[in-house]
Design a protein around this motif. Structure first.
Motif: not given
Length: 433
Positions: A55-84
């Motif tokens: 059962v996935p955890m729900v983080t109210p007011d925060v989205a999940d980070l999607p991933h793609e598969m590269d063979g057997g590896v789950k690949v996530f992409r994060l961008v560190a940046e200023p936000v409003k």
């Protein structure tokens, strides 16, 4: 080639130095092979086998980070940046986060997964990423200079490791000031085999503190005094209530990355502490409580049976954390709650209500001689109902002016019978479509 030998070579490939230079990547790979082989020889990683659907955890007011598969590896992409970041209907701050979010998006994996995180740095200064609580090779640990070179502005870096643990972890920039300006996100590793007893609902809360002076939008990360307190990046009443079907079992994961410890209290229910930032706790250690102290850099996981219908408060029980800043509600106009009359308080609150806008409801009644009583006022003029501004499907059915006493590090757990629960789910589905 045997299965165990294939696992050995899988764990032995570490892309620790990122995308900046083939020679550095190859060097990190060599170091990672040594660490990976030690990890396997130590027996830390569980044997592979069929995994349960979690059962996935729900983080109210925060989205999940999607991933793609590269063979057997789950690949996530994060961008560190200023936000409003809008933390209240009338307050937006300049924070730092990931992928336009603060806290950063939630990463969810399963025990035994191979994970690759590509981090792009769009901050004006260098950064690194630490995977808090995860047992991974030193090259992936994210400490500048000790385990890697700092990631310069505009550069990318690749972290890759196998998650052999289960539990509630988090990621954050490994810099004290970057942590205090918002750089944190959940990293949840669901177990290969489901926990027992099974939880029907799984929720996550990140606790943060902000020191934002009047007429300012940038948090003072050097301050030791905090005037804004948030769950998942927002202050009540903007926090989204948690929903549970009557008779279900609820899991609540709480992570703290700030300067204060927070005693988190649930009204009307007893829970048991089932885990920490180290993973699941043995059932023999569980005992009933309703307030759990979540220390700095800690995670606490509690579970309870949702057997009492109602909208139950969840909040930090430090009194000053159950309110928002009372000295910059009107931007550069300071409200001094200890030197107020009812007329002055109403005029100030009405000015704020017109600027948001929302309908300000008159505060709770006070005695005729209230202003002659030493110590008055305390809470008398701090109520600020704004139901219509924060309305969402999860607030449907709450009594009028429910938001008046909701401030600071506060949300609620709504335990609902089937009919009411299904009605809110239908409203959410309509809104999403």
């Amino acid at each position: 080639m045997s299965g165990s030998r294939r696992k050995f070579f899988q764990d032995a490939t570490i892309f620790g130095a990122g995308l900046l230079g083939l020679s550095e990547s190859l060097h990190a790979g060599q170091e990672g092979r040594v660490a990976g082989s030690r990890q396997l020889r130590s027996g830390m990683r569980p044997e592979s086998g069929p995994k349960n659907v979690y059962v996935p955890m729900v983080t109210p007011d925060v989205a999940d980070l999607p991933h793609e598969m590269d063979g057997g590896v789950k690949v996530f992409r994060l961008v560190a940046e200023p936000v409003k970041k809008k933390i209240a209907p009338f307050k937006t701050i300049d924070a730092w986060g990931f992928n336009g979010s603060c806290p950063g998006p939630t990463i969810q994996v399963q025990q035994g997964d191979r994970v690759r995180v590509i981090l792009e740095n769009r901050l004006p200064e260098s950064t690194t990423m630490h995977w808090h609580g995860l047992e991974i090779p030193i090259e992936q640990d994210g400490v500048p200079y000790i385990s890697q070179k700092p990631i310069a502005p505009g550069e990318k870096y690749v972290y890759e490791f196998t998650v052999h643990q289960e539990g509630t972890f988090f990621y954050h920039g490994h810099s004290a000031m970057q942590e205090m300006i918002g750089q944190i996100g959940f990293f949840v590793a669901h177990p290969e085999k489901d926990y027992k007893p099974h939880a029907d609902h799984d929720y996550g809360l990140i606790l943060q503190e902000w020191a934002v002076l009047p007429s300012n939008t940038v948090p003072n990360t050097a301050s030791m005094e905090f005037n804004w307190l948030t769950f998942n990046g927002v202050s009540a009443p903007m926090t989204t209530p948690l929903l549970a079907r009557l008779g279900s079992r609820v899991r609540l994961r709480i992570v703290n990355l700030g300067m204060d410890h927070h005693p988190i209290h649930l009204h009307g229910n007893q829970f048991v502490l089932t885990g920490t930032e180290g993973g699941r706790a043995p059932e023999s250690t569980w005992y009933p409580m309703n307030t759990v102290l979540v220390g700095v850099a800690q995670a606490r996981v509690v579970e309870f049976e949702a057997k009492y219908p109602g909208s139950w408060m969840i909040h930090c029980h430090l009194p000053h954390h159950m309110m928002n800043s009372m000295m910059d509600l009107l931007r550069d106009r300071q409200i001094q709650t200890a030197d107020q009359t009812e007329t002055k308080a109403m005029n100030q609150m009405m000015s704020l209500a017109k600027s948001v806008p929302f309908e300000h409801v008159h505060p709770s009644p006070v005695a005729a001689n209230a202003e002659s009583v030493p110590g008055f006022p305390q809470d008398a003029f701090m109520e600020m109902g704004m139901d219509e501004v924060v309305e969402k499907p999860e607030t449907y059915g709450l009594p009028k002016n429910w938001s008046a006493g909701m401030m600071g590090m506060m949300t609620m757990m709504r335990v609902l019978p089937d009919k009411e629960y299904d009605a809110i789910l239908a409203r959410k589905k309509t809104q999403e479509s």
